[in-house]
Every structure is written in C-alpha cells, then in structure tokens.
Scaffold this motif. Structure first.
Motif, PDB file in Angstrom:
ATOM      1  N   THR A 181       0.744  -1.305  -0.091  1.00  0.00           N
ATOM      2  CA  THR A 181      -0.283   0.156  -0.061  1.00  0.00           C
ATOM      3  C   THR A 181       0.944   1.157   0.041  1.00  0.00           C
ATOM      4  OG1 THR A 181      -1.713  -1.162   1.340  1.00  0.00           O
ATOM      5  CG2 THR A 181      -1.795   1.205   1.105  1.00  0.00           C
ATOM      6  N   GLY A 182       0.514   2.325  -0.906  1.00  0.00           N
ATOM      7  CA  GLY A 182       1.301   3.358  -0.782  1.00  0.00           C
ATOM      8  C   GLY A 182       0.525   4.635  -1.160  1.00  0.00           C
ATOM      9  N   THR A 183       0.996   5.806  -0.868  1.00  0.00           N
ATOM     10  CA  THR A 183       0.550   7.054  -1.105  1.00  0.00           C
ATOM     11  C   THR A 183       1.558   8.028  -1.730  1.00  0.00           C
ATOM     12  OG1 THR A 183      -0.922   6.825   1.161  1.00  0.00           O
ATOM     13  CG2 THR A 183      -0.609   8.977   0.168  1.00  0.00           C
ATOM     14  N   SER A 184       1.197   8.725  -2.732  1.00  0.00           N
ATOM     15  CA  SER A 184       1.812   9.556  -3.353  1.00  0.00           C
ATOM     16  C   SER A 184       3.204   8.806  -3.950  1.00  0.00           C
ATOM     17  CB  SER A 184       2.290  10.750  -2.434  1.00  0.00           C
ATOM     18  OG  SER A 184       2.821  11.774  -3.199  1.00  0.00           O
ATOM     19  N   MET A 185       4.436   9.223  -3.576  1.00  0.00           N
ATOM     20  CA  MET A 185       5.579   8.772  -3.900  1.00  0.00           C
ATOM     21  C   MET A 185       5.539   7.259  -3.666  1.00  0.00           C
ATOM     22  SD  MET A 185       9.628   9.366  -2.659  1.00  0.00           S
ATOM     23  CE  MET A 185       9.230   8.520  -1.213  1.00  0.00           C
ATOM     24  N   GLY A 186       5.000   6.922  -2.389  1.00  0.00           N
ATOM     25  CA  GLY A 186       4.896   5.633  -1.967  1.00  0.00           C
ATOM     26  C   GLY A 186       3.931   4.804  -2.907  1.00  0.00           C
ATOM     27  N   GLY A 187       2.969   5.390  -3.527  1.00  0.00           N
ATOM     28  CA  GLY A 187       1.958   4.565  -4.652  1.00  0.00           C
ATOM     29  C   GLY A 187       2.866   4.431  -6.007  1.00  0.00           C
ATOM     30  N   PHE A 188       3.834   5.129  -6.330  1.00  0.00           N
ATOM     31  CA  PHE A 188       4.820   4.840  -7.345  1.00  0.00           C
ATOM     32  C   PHE A 188       5.518   3.699  -6.776  1.00  0.00           C
ATOM     33  CE2 PHE A 188       8.664   5.007  -9.611  1.00  0.00           C
ATOM     34  CZ  PHE A 188       8.423   5.802 -11.188  1.00  0.00           C
ATOM     35  N   GLY A 189       6.376   3.915  -5.530  1.00  0.00           N
ATOM     36  CA  GLY A 189       6.894   2.395  -5.139  1.00  0.00           C
ATOM     37  C   GLY A 189       6.323   1.474  -4.934  1.00  0.00           C
ATOM     38  N   ALA A 190       4.883   1.501  -4.751  1.00  0.00           N
ATOM     39  CA  ALA A 190       4.149   0.198  -4.596  1.00  0.00           C
ATOM     40  C   ALA A 190       4.159  -0.445  -5.999  1.00  0.00           C
ATOM     41  CB  ALA A 190       2.745   0.531  -4.068  1.00  0.00           C
ATOM     42  N   PHE A 191       3.813   0.258  -6.937  1.00  0.00           N
ATOM     43  CA  PHE A 191       3.857  -0.221  -8.320  1.00  0.00           C
ATOM     44  C   PHE A 191       5.100  -1.080  -8.505  1.00  0.00           C
ATOM     45  CE2 PHE A 191       0.302   2.834  -9.384  1.00  0.00           C
ATOM     46  CZ  PHE A 191      -0.854   1.717  -9.545  1.00  0.00           C
ATOM     47  N   VAL A 192       6.212  -0.170  -8.393  1.00  0.00           N
ATOM     48  CA  VAL A 192       7.660  -0.737  -8.770  1.00  0.00           C
ATOM     49  C   VAL A 192       7.772  -2.148  -7.847  1.00  0.00           C
ATOM     50  CG1 VAL A 192      10.130  -0.437  -8.526  1.00  0.00           C
ATOM     51  CG2 VAL A 192       8.466   1.205  -9.457  1.00  0.00           C
ATOM     52  N   TYR A 193       7.440  -2.055  -6.658  1.00  0.00           N
ATOM     53  CA  TYR A 193       7.537  -3.363  -5.727  1.00  0.00           C
ATOM     54  C   TYR A 193       6.703  -4.480  -6.203  1.00  0.00           C
ATOM     55  CZ  TYR A 193       7.253  -6.204  -1.607  1.00  0.00           C
ATOM     56  OH  TYR A 193       7.242  -7.301  -0.516  1.00  0.00           O
ATOM     57  N   ALA A 194       5.659  -4.046  -6.578  1.00  0.00           N
ATOM     58  CA  ALA A 194       4.756  -5.347  -7.165  1.00  0.00           C
ATOM     59  C   ALA A 194       5.385  -5.808  -8.304  1.00  0.00           C
ATOM     60  CB  ALA A 194       3.221  -4.941  -7.378  1.00  0.00           C
ATOM     61  N   ARG A 195       5.903  -4.971  -9.140  1.00  0.00           N
ATOM     62  CA  ARG A 195       6.605  -5.600 -10.586  1.00  0.00           C
ATOM     63  C   ARG A 195       7.730  -6.418 -10.025  1.00  0.00           C
ATOM     64  NH1 ARG A 195       9.537  -1.154 -14.582  1.00  0.00           N
ATOM     65  NH2 ARG A 195      10.965  -2.872 -15.639  1.00  0.00           N
ATOM     66  N   ARG A 196       8.515  -5.784  -9.153  1.00  0.00           N
ATOM     67  CA  ARG A 196       9.980  -6.664  -8.845  1.00  0.00           C
ATOM     68  C   ARG A 196       9.546  -8.240  -8.225  1.00  0.00           C
ATOM     69  NH1 ARG A 196      12.567  -4.184 -12.335  1.00  0.00           N
ATOM     70  NH2 ARG A 196      13.666  -2.041 -11.503  1.00  0.00           N
ATOM     71  N   ARG A 197       8.410  -7.954  -7.295  1.00  0.00           N
ATOM     72  CA  ARG A 197       7.862  -9.283  -6.848  1.00  0.00           C
ATOM     73  C   ARG A 197       7.513 -10.345  -7.909  1.00  0.00           C
ATOM     74  NH1 ARG A 197       6.049  -9.373  -1.322  1.00  0.00           N
ATOM     75  NH2 ARG A 197       5.053 -11.444  -2.066  1.00  0.00           N
ATOM     76  N   PHE A 198       6.744  -9.679  -8.806  1.00  0.00           N
ATOM     77  CA  PHE A 198       6.381 -10.480  -9.816  1.00  0.00           C
ATOM     78  C   PHE A 198       7.569 -11.137 -10.747  1.00  0.00           C
ATOM     79  CE2 PHE A 198       5.004 -10.699 -14.735  1.00  0.00           C
ATOM     80  CZ  PHE A 198       4.091 -11.847 -14.336  1.00  0.00           C
ATOM     81  N   GLU A 199       8.477 -10.265 -10.887  1.00  0.00           N
ATOM     82  CA  GLU A 199       9.651 -10.734 -11.619  1.00  0.00           C
ATOM     83  C   GLU A 199      10.530 -11.630 -10.777  1.00  0.00           C
ATOM     84  OE1 GLU A 199      10.761  -6.242 -13.828  1.00  0.00           O
ATOM     85  OE2 GLU A 199      11.810  -6.882 -12.232  1.00  0.00           O
ATOM     86  N   GLN A 200      10.411 -11.904  -9.307  1.00  0.00           N
ATOM     87  CA  GLN A 200      10.999 -12.564  -8.643  1.00  0.00           C
ATOM     88  C   GLN A 200      10.242 -13.996  -8.750  1.00  0.00           C
ATOM     89  OE1 GLN A 200      11.286 -10.863  -4.859  1.00  0.00           O
ATOM     90  NE2 GLN A 200      13.351 -10.125  -5.114  1.00  0.00           N
ATOM     91  N   GLY A 201       8.917 -14.001  -9.199  1.00  0.00           N
ATOM     92  CA  GLY A 201       7.928 -15.106  -9.092  1.00  0.00           C
ATOM     93  C   GLY A 201       7.483 -15.654  -7.831  1.00  0.00           C
ATOM     94  N   ARG A 202       7.412 -14.321  -7.118  1.00  0.00           N
ATOM     95  CA  ARG A 202       6.503 -14.246  -5.696  1.00  0.00           C
ATOM     96  C   ARG A 202       5.648 -13.207  -5.743  1.00  0.00           C
ATOM     97  NH1 ARG A 202      11.152 -14.577  -1.269  1.00  0.00           N
ATOM     98  NH2 ARG A 202      11.851 -12.633  -2.487  1.00  0.00           N
TER      99      ARG A 202
END
Length: 304
Positions: A181-202
């Motif tokens: 969950t993220g707000t403002s800059m943290g929302g941008f970070g939330a998308f990047v985190y979800a992308r990296r977790r997907f790339e890791q297969g998790r």
C-alpha cells in the motif's frame, strides 16, 4: 486488556460501525467532502489539514498496536524506523501484512495517512475485515529506488524486510508481505515493488495506491531530482510498464484536484484496475481519510 477490547467491540453492531466510520464506502464519503476541502496548495508530500481526529479513540476505544523499532539497513547504509501497525486482541504469529510506503519528504512515522491504522483496528475488531497488519519503513526521497547513490530502498523492501518480519513472526514463515500500500511517491513505489515481486516469481496479493505519483511529463518529474535521467524514469514508470506489473489486483484512489490526476486517470483508462476511483479532493490527509475505508476493504478482500 483483551477482554476489555472484546467487550468494546461487541457494543458496536455492524450497522453502527458502518455509520460511524464510513465503511459503507465512498458514496457517503464523497458526498461529505465540501467544495472548500483540500483547497491548500498541494505538494508531493503528505499535507496535514489539522483535523486532529483519532478515529480509534472515538470508536469504542479500539486502537491499533503500534511498535516502532530501529533496524540497520545494509541496502540503505543507515538505521531506519521499522513500524508495525497491528490490530489489537488477535494472534499475531504469521499474521499477513501489507507494506505501507510513505510519500516524498515523509517517513515511516507519516505513512499511515487518513486514519488507516485506526480503521484497520476497528474493522478487525468487528470482523468486517480479516486480521492483518501494516509495516512501514523509512524509504528516503528517491521514489523508492536507487538513483545511483547506493541508497537502495527497493532492495531493502525486497531483500531485508522479509527477514525482519520473519524474526517478528509476521508475514508467514518466509516473512513476505502479502500486499503493498502506498501514498503519493509511495504509490509509485508500490507499483515498482509489485513489479519486482512478480519478476521474482513471488507476486503480491494486492496493490493499493492513494494519489500515486504518476507524472506524464519528464519536465515535471525532473524537478524532483529523483531519477538520473529520463531513461531511468521511463524504465520504472508504471504507466510505461503496465505489462510488467504482474497479475495482482490493483486499487487506485485519487482526488480530482490532485497534482497527479492526469497520470492517475491515464492509469485507470489503460491499466483497468479492480478499483479506480476519482473523487472530490486534493493531495491532503483530509482527502485520504475519505478513501481509506475503501482501501481497507480492498485489502481485506485480497490479503489472505
């Protein structure tokens, strides 16, 4: 203490809780937002409107259990605050958690915008929400990535947080956060985190973003001095990498007077999130308090 908490929770029926906290959803909340709300000048950071409300203290005295610790992050090369926000009166071993990412010029201590911690406590107490928690950390001001200085908050989230959570018996045996969950800059970070977790297969179970920092112009983004160049921004920009974000359900909430409204409208149009709502308000805590009931409900559907 636990018995007092349970007794307080029992005093509130489902109907009275909905009426008190606004968990009926955004229809009532949106109607309550007047034209003059959030009229102050907006910034990327969290702007407090000074309401001073503490929902947890006004609803049956049900308050979240908040613990602040200092841990050393190798990825960031410094000590950071690690803050856990848990519902009271429930077993916490292997409790699912969502990361809670703060905005620009914020910190772990400012990540819980819009009474979201109090709503979690009350929702779990009355069984409107399954039990889960939040974990917030200091991420700096570089949009949750390494801009070439060696300060890498995304590596901290991916490679260090699971160990910290596992040590505290949170997030399951492997300590992985179930959602972000993220707000403002943290929302941008939330998308990047979800992308990296997907790339890791998790992949994560859900991505919830409030007023995510989605800009459509490099000229505007460059003013923040958080990317080395336009190419680095383009490589991470969620709007340009929709196919890399993975299958996790996405919720996006943004005020109609928010500085990120154009990017958020574009994401809703092309990303087709499970929840994509534009409602009255700006980039302030006053606005976020109108959408956090829906954010908690969204997370509740997917956190387990």
């Amino acid at each position: 203490m636990v018995e007092n908490y349970r007794a307080a929770a029992r005093r509130f029926s489902r109907r009275s809780l909905f009426a008190t906290t606004g968990l009926l959803g955004l229809a009532a909340a949106g109607a309550a937002v007047g034209a003059g709300v959030n009229a102050a000048a907006e910034t990327d950071g969290v702007k407090s409107t000074g309401r001073g409300e503490d929902l947890g203290k006004t609803v049956a005295g049900i308050n979240p259990v908040i613990r602040t610790e200092r841990v050393f992050s190798k990825s960031r090369g410094r000590e950071v605050d690690l803050i856990t926000i848990l519902p009271p009166g429930v077993p916490t071993e292997n409790l699912p958690v969502s990361l809670l990412l703060h905005g620009l010029h914020g910190s772990a201590r400012t990540a819980a915008v819009g009474n979201i911690a109090d709503l979690l406590a009350v929702g779990v107490a009355t069984r409107l929400s399954p039990a889960f928690g939040f974990v917030a950390l200091d991420g700096g001001d570089n949009y949750w990535h390494d801009r070439g200085t060696g300060d890498d908050p995304m590596s901290m989230l991916l490679n260090e947080v699971p160990g910290w959570l596992a040590q505290r018996r949170l997030g399951g045996p492997d300590g992985l956060p179930a959602a972000v969950t993220g707000t403002s800059m943290g929302g941008f970070g939330a998308f990047v985190y979800a992308r990296r977790r997907f790339e890791q297969g998790r992949p994560v179970n859900a991505v919830a973003t409030m007023s995510p920092g989605l800009l459509t112009s490099w000229t505007e983004m460059a003013k923040r001095n958080v990317f080395i160049n336009a190419d680095q921004w383009a490589a991470l920009d969620p709007l340009r990498n929709l196919d890399k974000l993975g299958p996790a359900p996405v919720g996006l909430w943004c005020g109609d007077r928010d500085r990120f409204i154009e990017g958020c409208r574009r994401y809703i149009a092309v990303g087709h999130p499970e929840v994509g709502l534009i409602t009255p308000g700006g980039h302030t805590d006053e606005y976020w308090s109108t959408v956090t009931p829906d954010v908690v409900r969204f997370l509740s559907r997917h956190i387990g």
